[in-house]
Design a protein around this motif. Structure first.
Motif, PDB file in Angstrom:
ATOM      1  N   LEU A 259      91.217  39.419  63.900  1.00  0.00           N
ATOM      2  CA  LEU A 259      90.358  40.002  62.877  1.00  0.00           C
ATOM      3  C   LEU A 259      89.072  40.564  63.470  1.00  0.00           C
ATOM      4  CD1 LEU A 259      89.659  40.449  59.829  1.00  0.00           C
ATOM      5  CD2 LEU A 259      88.655  38.155  59.845  1.00  0.00           C
ATOM      6  N   HIS A 260      88.763  41.788  63.088  1.00  0.00           N
ATOM      7  CA  HIS A 260      87.441  42.387  63.305  1.00  0.00           C
ATOM      8  C   HIS A 260      86.792  42.477  61.931  1.00  0.00           C
ATOM      9  CE1 HIS A 260      84.466  45.501  64.658  1.00  0.00           C
ATOM     10  NE2 HIS A 260      84.599  45.862  63.397  1.00  0.00           N
ATOM     11  N   ALA A 261      85.619  41.890  61.745  1.00  0.00           N
ATOM     12  CA  ALA A 261      84.956  41.883  60.437  1.00  0.00           C
ATOM     13  C   ALA A 261      83.453  41.947  60.655  1.00  0.00           C
ATOM     14  CB  ALA A 261      85.329  40.634  59.650  1.00  0.00           C
ATOM     15  N   LYS A 262      82.882  43.137  60.488  1.00  0.00           N
ATOM     16  CA  LYS A 262      81.452  43.315  60.732  1.00  0.00           C
ATOM     17  C   LYS A 262      80.798  44.144  59.629  1.00  0.00           C
ATOM     18  CE  LYS A 262      81.415  42.870  65.773  1.00  0.00           C
ATOM     19  NZ  LYS A 262      80.944  43.457  67.056  1.00  0.00           N
ATOM     20  N   PHE A 263      79.517  43.846  59.410  1.00  0.00           N
ATOM     21  CA  PHE A 263      78.734  44.662  58.500  1.00  0.00           C
ATOM     22  C   PHE A 263      78.531  46.054  59.112  1.00  0.00           C
ATOM     23  CE2 PHE A 263      77.136  40.371  57.292  1.00  0.00           C
ATOM     24  CZ  PHE A 263      77.450  40.407  55.943  1.00  0.00           C
ATOM     25  N   LYS A 264      78.786  47.097  58.328  1.00  0.00           N
ATOM     26  CA  LYS A 264      78.523  48.457  58.792  1.00  0.00           C
ATOM     27  C   LYS A 264      77.087  48.871  58.490  1.00  0.00           C
ATOM     28  CE  LYS A 264      81.430  51.774  58.242  1.00  0.00           C
ATOM     29  NZ  LYS A 264      82.360  52.727  57.593  1.00  0.00           N
ATOM     30  N   ASP A 265      76.591  48.405  57.346  1.00  0.00           N
ATOM     31  CA  ASP A 265      75.244  48.792  56.931  1.00  0.00           C
ATOM     32  C   ASP A 265      74.670  47.677  56.068  1.00  0.00           C
ATOM     33  OD1 ASP A 265      72.906  50.020  56.248  1.00  0.00           O
ATOM     34  OD2 ASP A 265      73.805  51.551  54.976  1.00  0.00           O
ATOM     35  N   TYR A 266      73.737  46.921  56.636  1.00  0.00           N
ATOM     36  CA  TYR A 266      73.099  45.841  55.896  1.00  0.00           C
ATOM     37  C   TYR A 266      71.675  45.698  56.430  1.00  0.00           C
ATOM     38  CZ  TYR A 266      72.594  41.346  53.487  1.00  0.00           C
ATOM     39  OH  TYR A 266      72.172  40.335  52.669  1.00  0.00           O
ATOM     40  N   ARG A 267      70.764  46.490  55.867  1.00  0.00           N
ATOM     41  CA  ARG A 267      69.401  46.569  56.378  1.00  0.00           C
ATOM     42  C   ARG A 267      68.416  45.710  55.590  1.00  0.00           C
ATOM     43  NH1 ARG A 267      69.208  53.176  57.441  1.00  0.00           N
ATOM     44  NH2 ARG A 267      71.245  53.257  58.506  1.00  0.00           N
ATOM     45  N   THR A 268      68.922  45.002  54.591  1.00  0.00           N
ATOM     46  CA  THR A 268      68.031  44.155  53.776  1.00  0.00           C
ATOM     47  C   THR A 268      68.467  42.692  53.855  1.00  0.00           C
ATOM     48  OG1 THR A 268      69.379  44.606  51.810  1.00  0.00           O
ATOM     49  CG2 THR A 268      67.477  46.045  52.196  1.00  0.00           C
ATOM     50  N   ALA A 269      68.970  42.286  54.999  1.00  0.00           N
ATOM     51  CA  ALA A 269      69.458  40.922  55.168  1.00  0.00           C
ATOM     52  C   ALA A 269      68.296  39.952  55.354  1.00  0.00           C
ATOM     53  CB  ALA A 269      70.400  40.844  56.366  1.00  0.00           C
ATOM     54  N   ALA A 270      68.532  38.710  54.977  1.00  0.00           N
ATOM     55  CA  ALA A 270      67.564  37.641  55.242  1.00  0.00           C
ATOM     56  C   ALA A 270      67.760  37.170  56.684  1.00  0.00           C
ATOM     57  CB  ALA A 270      67.767  36.490  54.270  1.00  0.00           C
ATOM     58  N   ILE A 271      66.762  37.347  57.508  1.00  0.00           N
ATOM     59  CA  ILE A 271      66.815  36.971  58.913  1.00  0.00           C
ATOM     60  C   ILE A 271      65.957  35.727  59.110  1.00  0.00           C
ATOM     61  CG2 ILE A 271      66.436  37.717  61.279  1.00  0.00           C
ATOM     62  CD1 ILE A 271      68.540  39.347  59.789  1.00  0.00           C
ATOM     63  N   SER A 272      66.535  34.696  59.715  1.00  0.00           N
ATOM     64  CA  SER A 272      65.822  33.437  59.901  1.00  0.00           C
ATOM     65  C   SER A 272      65.369  33.286  61.346  1.00  0.00           C
ATOM     66  CB  SER A 272      66.732  32.261  59.530  1.00  0.00           C
ATOM     67  OG  SER A 272      67.861  32.212  60.382  1.00  0.00           O
ATOM     68  N   GLN A 273      64.298  32.532  61.512  1.00  0.00           N
ATOM     69  CA  GLN A 273      63.760  32.280  62.855  1.00  0.00           C
ATOM     70  C   GLN A 273      63.055  30.932  62.870  1.00  0.00           C
ATOM     71  OE1 GLN A 273      61.016  35.241  64.281  1.00  0.00           O
ATOM     72  NE2 GLN A 273      61.147  34.546  66.393  1.00  0.00           N
ATOM     73  N   GLN A 274      63.315  30.159  63.911  1.00  0.00           N
ATOM     74  CA  GLN A 274      62.694  28.846  64.053  1.00  0.00           C
ATOM     75  C   GLN A 274      61.183  28.970  64.197  1.00  0.00           C
ATOM     76  OE1 GLN A 274      64.244  25.360  64.651  1.00  0.00           O
ATOM     77  NE2 GLN A 274      62.145  25.081  63.968  1.00  0.00           N
ATOM     78  N   ARG A 275      60.436  28.174  63.411  1.00  0.00           N
ATOM     79  CA  ARG A 275      58.987  28.120  63.563  1.00  0.00           C
ATOM     80  C   ARG A 275      58.634  27.164  64.704  1.00  0.00           C
ATOM     81  NH1 ARG A 275      55.879  29.960  59.220  1.00  0.00           N
ATOM     82  NH2 ARG A 275      57.047  30.401  57.281  1.00  0.00           N
ATOM     83  N   PRO A 276      57.666  27.491  65.539  1.00  0.00           N
ATOM     84  CA  PRO A 276      57.290  26.582  66.635  1.00  0.00           C
ATOM     85  C   PRO A 276      56.814  25.217  66.152  1.00  0.00           C
ATOM     86  CG  PRO A 276      56.363  28.768  66.974  1.00  0.00           C
ATOM     87  CD  PRO A 276      56.917  28.756  65.588  1.00  0.00           C
ATOM     88  N   THR A 277      56.254  25.192  64.934  1.00  0.00           N
ATOM     89  CA  THR A 277      55.730  23.938  64.391  1.00  0.00           C
ATOM     90  C   THR A 277      56.733  23.202  63.508  1.00  0.00           C
ATOM     91  OG1 THR A 277      54.760  25.175  62.547  1.00  0.00           O
ATOM     92  CG2 THR A 277      53.355  24.776  64.471  1.00  0.00           C
ATOM     93  N   GLY A 278      57.950  23.747  63.388  1.00  0.00           N
ATOM     94  CA  GLY A 278      58.978  23.128  62.561  1.00  0.00           C
ATOM     95  C   GLY A 278      59.300  23.963  61.342  1.00  0.00           C
ATOM     96  N   GLY A 279      60.537  23.902  60.907  1.00  0.00           N
ATOM     97  CA  GLY A 279      60.964  24.698  59.768  1.00  0.00           C
ATOM     98  C   GLY A 279      61.428  26.076  60.194  1.00  0.00           C
ATOM     99  N   VAL A 280      61.769  26.876  59.196  1.00  0.00           N
ATOM    100  CA  VAL A 280      62.329  28.204  59.431  1.00  0.00           C
ATOM    101  C   VAL A 280      61.533  29.239  58.659  1.00  0.00           C
ATOM    102  CG1 VAL A 280      64.349  29.675  59.022  1.00  0.00           C
ATOM    103  CG2 VAL A 280      64.655  27.357  59.916  1.00  0.00           C
ATOM    104  N   ALA A 281      61.241  30.351  59.315  1.00  0.00           N
ATOM    105  CA  ALA A 281      60.596  31.495  58.672  1.00  0.00           C
ATOM    106  C   ALA A 281      61.652  32.547  58.364  1.00  0.00           C
ATOM    107  CB  ALA A 281      59.526  32.077  59.589  1.00  0.00           C
ATOM    108  N   PHE A 282      61.495  33.257  57.251  1.00  0.00           N
ATOM    109  CA  PHE A 282      62.450  34.275  56.831  1.00  0.00           C
ATOM    110  C   PHE A 282      61.767  35.635  56.762  1.00  0.00           C
ATOM    111  CE2 PHE A 282      64.172  30.336  55.190  1.00  0.00           C
ATOM    112  CZ  PHE A 282      65.530  30.451  55.421  1.00  0.00           C
ATOM    113  N   SER A 283      62.513  36.657  57.098  1.00  0.00           N
ATOM    114  CA  SER A 283      62.041  38.023  56.979  1.00  0.00           C
ATOM    115  C   SER A 283      63.215  38.910  56.615  1.00  0.00           C
ATOM    116  CB  SER A 283      61.402  38.498  58.292  1.00  0.00           C
ATOM    117  OG  SER A 283      62.355  38.478  59.339  1.00  0.00           O
ATOM    118  N   VAL A 284      62.916  40.116  56.157  1.00  0.00           N
ATOM    119  CA  VAL A 284      63.953  41.088  55.840  1.00  0.00           C
ATOM    120  C   VAL A 284      64.239  41.897  57.099  1.00  0.00           C
ATOM    121  CG1 VAL A 284      64.578  43.093  54.447  1.00  0.00           C
ATOM    122  CG2 VAL A 284      63.293  41.205  53.424  1.00  0.00           C
ATOM    123  N   GLY A 285      65.513  41.993  57.462  1.00  0.00           N
ATOM    124  CA  GLY A 285      65.866  42.689  58.693  1.00  0.00           C
ATOM    125  C   GLY A 285      67.228  43.336  58.608  1.00  0.00           C
TER     126      GLY A 285
END
Length: 734
Positions: free
Chosen positions: A593-619
């Motif tokens: 199976l090949h299954a990929k998004f072709k166009d998804y520019r408003t996804a919720a992107i997560s990133q580890q915070r250095p002080t703990g927890g997760v920060a979210f942004s649109v990406g």
């Protein structure tokens, strides 16, 4: 892109999957409880009968991708519940969170617990819209058939990914009873019973029941001292009454009920030792251990009744299926996974109810033109009463923060859909299939959010207001061409349009509704029986154009659904079944199976915070793999039966490979590839009355996450798939 897969296959009239990994005969009405057959002769493979086109057919004659397996085969392979079906069927992935059944087929599925799944579940011809009802033990099963790809023409608006059909055992006029039990080293006791027989010359009945409980959990909660991942109880009952007043008429009435209580699926821990919010706490010990300050709980009670009426006239068969289902459920879980009260969720009462009515009229067997027409009516309601979210510590900073949020909401859906499909010969040995469905659906919604400050003062964020509604009118269709090359080779190509209905964010009323998603599926396949029908070999190539995808996003720790993404999927399925020698059968399958998004520019992107927890942004998640999609899956099973002087011996070994997959669109949380190995050795007495078996499941002790997600508190995971287990079982037949 990469449509060469279909072009090449189409030139050969190649097409989709058919015979199952692990498939045998659908006529094994005894299901998993049947006595293993004698080694017998070394003749050809038995026919597999399915109802993929709303009529009984040999699976090899149906131009649809089908994987079917009997209850007996599932039992020998160590598959005891629906959440383990991925072991038996390549291309299917299963996840279960807070006791919700969430299958995906060829990468198409959902992780939302508050919507209908794009893989439709049917049991004895009845549609089960609630994901809670799909999680069940397979104790009286005749057959499980998986239809891959959109099935919107005959099965409706929420079959974008495919259909799982479960058929339970039919009552017999011949008296029969059996009782079975099994136990493993966690003191997991499973028992079941089945009784059937004739009540009169034209009335037969059956009743089946099962019960499971667990003495020891898979791990420990070091904060509360309780066992983790432990079944309190699961019990179910199903009764069937078959009335046949004449040779052309039958009425089947079915009633069922299930009660479940456990803490499985919701013991979270930090994902790969990610830094959690507020405390810097890191999990230690087994993946089945926990440090949560709140022990989770799942509870489900529900069931339903259905009536299936069939009558054969001189010109056609008419079928009516009427069903009503209702359930109550509750759950709670600690999302921050730490000994501190930072974020946990409690749903003390969720109520689902549905009413369905399907009318079908279809041609008789042997007609030159096969046709089916019908009307499907659906009415359902889902309520949260309420869902409560509790905040503390870093999630509720002083002085004016909210410490609790209550969501009361209700969504009502009503739909009516006429449908029709026909196939006819346009050239010698060549048939054309044309089908269509028109769906009208109206959804209405009302909800309120109330937040509470530390002082206890409530603040209504969304007050109760007027009911809002949304309507959709969508056509779906199917076009297929198949050609019979001799008696044992069928090739086909098909084009299907499917859609999944939209709805409202029932758990987050502040968010707008989401729109329907659409899929165009192109498929080509080849189904063959070779070597004097001792080898069944099937291929399927497919291409999906998937648009307006309903994507799950976490906003402030609350699950919400939005649209916007486009995806491209293509792949290849291979399945085989071989009668190697007398009593020796080899079955297997593979899915690429090949299954990929072709166009998804408003996804919720997560990133580890250095002080703990997760920060979210649109990406931009374009190019990322779809959640739960695996590049490669495969399985192979050996089943050997031998007659000896003191009985019948059966040996079964199953090896399945599951490729890695991501849980969310940003492709951060991931389950690595793993192998599942199950084995069973059984002895049955010569007269078939007694069976004793020893089994081992997950021999390699693979650690498989049911969920891994990003929350504001951190990256969390739950390893609710069973560890390595050994056990024994017995069965007595009367």
């Amino acid at each position: 892109m990469k449509k060469w897969i279909l072009m090449g296959a189409s030139s050969l009239l190649a097409g989709a999957i058919s015979a199952p990994a692990l498939a045998q005969a659908a006529s094994d009405s005894a299901g998993q409880s049947s006595a293993p057959a004698s080694a017998g002769g070394d003749g050809g493979l038995e026919e597999i009968v399915v109802t993929a086109q709303k009529r009984a057919q040999n699976a090899q004659d149906v131009p649809v991708a089908i994987a079917a397996v009997t209850g007996a085969q599932l039992s020998r392979a160590g598959v005891v519940s629906t959440e383990q079906l991925n072991v038996a069927v390549p291309g299917v992935n299963i996840r279960s969170t807070t006791a919700y059944f969430q299958p995906s087929i060829r990468g198409i599925g959902t992780s939302s617990i508050n919507v209908e799944n794009p893989v439709a579940l049917y049991i004895d011809g009845v549609y089960y819209p609630s994901q809670r009802e799909g999680l069940r033990d397979l104790n009286d099963i005749s057959q499980v058939a998986v239809l891959k790809g959109p099935q919107g023409t005959l099965f409706g608006r929420n079959a974008t990914g495919g259909v799982i059909q479960i058929t339970t055992r039919t009552p017999s006029y011949t008296p029969h009873a059996e009782v079975g039990a099994s136990i493993d080293e966690f003191a997991t006791l499973r028992t079941d019973a089945y009784v059937t027989g004739g009540l009169a010359s034209n009335v037969a009945a059956s009743i089946s029941g099962s019960y499971a409980t667990q003495g020891d959990g898979w791990g420990d909660n070091i904060t509360t001292g309780k066992d983790t991942f432990k079944i309190d109880h699961i019990w179910s009952l199903r009764g069937k009454l078959l009335f046949e007043p004449d040779a052309d008429t039958s009425l089947t009435i079915i009633g069922d009920y299930m009660s479940r209580s456990d803490n499985q699926g919701v013991y979270f821990r930090s994902y790969k030792q990610s830094l959690l919010l507020g405390t810097g706490y890191l999990d230690r010990g087994s993946v089945y251990d926990s440090a949560a300050n709140l022990d989770p709980r799942n509870r489900f009670d529900g069931g339903g009744v259905s009536a299936n009426i069939e009558h054969i006239f001189d010109f056609a068969k008419i079928t009516s299926i009427t069903a009503y289902r209702r359930s109550h459920a509750s759950y709670r879980f600690d999302s921050d996974t730490t000994p501190d009260l930072i974020f946990h969720v409690v749903a003390p009462r969720t109520v689902s109810r549905s009413f369905t009515q399907e009318l079908q009229i279809s041609s008789l067997s042997g007609s030159r033109v096969n046709w089916t027409a019908g009307l499907f009516y659906y009415n359902a309601r889902n309520t949260l009463e309420p869902v409560q979210r509790f905040f503390g510590g870093a999630m509720a900073p002083l002085p004016t923060s909210f410490i609790r949020e209550d969501v009361f909401s209700k969504e009502q859906a009503e739909s009516i859909a006429p449908f029709a499909q026909m196939d006819f010969e346009i050239l010698p040995a060549t048939r054309l299939t044309l089908g269509g469905r028109w769906t009208y659906e109206k959804r209405s919604f009302e909800g309120t959010i109330t937040r509470f400050r530390r002082t206890g003062d409530p603040v209504a964020i969304i007050p109760p207001g007027p009911e809002v509604s949304a309507k959709v009118r969508k056509p779906t269709w199917r076009i297929a061409l198949d050609h019979q090359v001799g008696a044992d080779i069928l090739g086909y190509i098909s084009y299907n349009r499917g859609f999944k209905s939209g709805g409202f964010n029932i758990a987050n009323p502040a968010n707008p509704p989401y729109a329907p998603e659409r899929m165009d599926a192109y498929e080509a396949g080849l189904k063959t029986e070779l070597a004097d029908r001792r080898l069944r070999l099937n291929f399927a190539a497919f291409y999906y154009d998937y648009a307006n995808i309903q994507v799950i996003q976490l906003i402030g720790g609350t699950q919400s659904i939005s649209n916007g993404a486009k995806a491209e999927l293509y792949g290849l399925d291979i399945d085989f079944e071989a009668q190697i020698a007398s009593g020796l059968k080899l079955t297997g399958g593979a899915a690429f199976l090949h299954a990929k998004f072709k166009d998804y520019r408003t996804a919720a992107i997560s990133q580890q915070r250095p002080t703990g927890g997760v920060a979210f942004s649109v990406g931009d998640a374009s190019g990322n793999r779809l959640p739960l999609s695996q590049k490669f899956t495969g399985s192979i099973s050996v089943d050997y039966t031998r007659n000896v002087s003191f009985g019948i011996l059966n040996f079964n070994a199953l090896l399945s490979h599951n490729g890695s997959y991501y849980f969310e669109a940003d492709n951060v949380t991931r389950q690595k590839a793993y192998e599942m190995v199950n084995t069973q050795v059984a002895w049955t007495s010569l007269e078939g009355k007694f069976t004793i078996a020893l089994f081992a499941r997950n021999l390699l002790d693979e650690k498989v996450a049911a969920i891994a997600a990003a929350l504001p508190t951190g990256y969390i995971a739950s390893y609710s798939n069973p560890p390595r287990t050994y056990g024994a079982s017995f069965r007595v037949r009367f």
